[in-house]
Design an enzyme around this catalytic site. Structure first.
Site, mmCIF file in Angstrom:
data_model
loop_
_atom_site.group_PDB
_atom_site.id
_atom_site.type_symbol
_atom_site.label_atom_id
_atom_site.label_comp_id
_atom_site.label_asym_id
_atom_site.label_seq_id
_atom_site.Cartn_x
_atom_site.Cartn_y
_atom_site.Cartn_z
ATOM 1 N N ASP A 158 0.813 -1.217 0.000
ATOM 2 C CA ASP A 158 0.000 0.000 0.000
ATOM 3 C C ASP A 158 0.847 1.268 0.000
ATOM 4 O OD1 ASP A 158 -2.664 -1.211 0.154
ATOM 5 O OD2 ASP A 158 -2.029 -1.901 2.136
ATOM 6 N N ASP A 159 2.150 1.115 0.162
ATOM 7 C CA ASP A 159 3.046 2.263 0.233
ATOM 8 C C ASP A 159 3.259 2.848 -1.166
ATOM 9 O OD1 ASP A 159 5.436 3.378 2.256
ATOM 10 O OD2 ASP A 159 5.913 3.496 0.130
ATOM 11 N N PHE A 160 2.961 4.149 -1.320
ATOM 12 C CA PHE A 160 3.073 4.758 -2.647
ATOM 13 C C PHE A 160 4.508 4.720 -3.156
ATOM 14 C CE2 PHE A 160 3.974 8.341 -5.460
ATOM 15 C CZ PHE A 160 3.064 8.078 -6.473
#
Length: 216
Positions: A158-160
């Site tokens: 989920d980390d951009f």
């Protein structure tokens, strides 16, 4: 864990080029903190840039037993005894205050494990337990796993920054969706923490801003 992981990842041509350009992985997998302390710091720093987060956490540490900005932070019992006014004076919002109080009570209740207790729990067991706490999401626990508990196989999909780094590595038009990234990187187990670190570094290439101190 970085040396064997780098050799493993380097079997992929795209990653081999990244590793040659960026150099050895310097992931700090064990910051020496207890899970409670690391999560308290994470709550204090939510939605803030590095300098502001450090300042607020330093003020909180002044309320601890050693009264030092370098810590340690207040114990769970101390957090629960502090007034709302005292905590707000550190620069904490109402939501962060409630999250810290909840974290402190959870540590006293045994829901938040010690390092020794966490050592015999799997990544998913820790995630499932800790995300039940107010203000603690999956990404926060994944950072705990990677940077405090030295877990080698964490992929924070989920980390951009991780998604953007993977986009650049694979020369994609758009960052992959979390589900797709999870599926694409499963073959790099059990070294996905190192892979995530390289994704962060690639995402930061060319930027004029300082690297994120949490993930550097």
């Amino acid at each position: 864990m970085a040396d064997s992981a780098t050799l493993f990842l380097g079997a992929d041509p795209d990653l081999a080029a990244v590793i040659a350009r960026i150099g050895p992985c310097t992931l700090r997998g064990d910051d020496g903190q207890e899970p409670y302390d690391a999560l308290l710091r994470a709550i204090a720093g939510q939605q803030l840039h590095g300098a502001a987060a450090r300042k607020i956490f330093g003020r909180l540490c002044l309320l601890g037993a050693q009264e030092s900005v370098d810590g340690p932070p207040p114990t769970p019992g101390r957090i629960l005894s502090l007034s709302e006014e005292s905590l707000r004076s550190c620069g904490l919002s109402g939501n962060k205050l409630l999250a810290m109080k909840g974290l402190a009570q959870a540590r006293l209740d045994g829901l938040v494990p010690s390092r020794a207790e966490a050592a015999v729990m799997t990544d998913e067991e820790l995630i499932a337990r800790l995300v039940t706490l107010r203000g603690i999401g999956r990404w926060t626990v994944e950072m705990l796993l990677m940077f405090t508990l030295n877990r080698p196989d964490v992929m924070p999909v989920d980390d951009f920054g991780v998604r953007e780094g993977w986009r650049r590595i694979r020369k994609m038009d758009l960052p992959p969706k979390p589900k797709a990234l999870k599926e694409e990187t499963e073959r790099f187990a059990p070294h996905r923490s190192t892979l995530a670190w390289y994704c962060w570094r690639v995402a930061e290439e060319g930027k004029k801003t300082a690297p994120n101190p949490l993930t550097s």
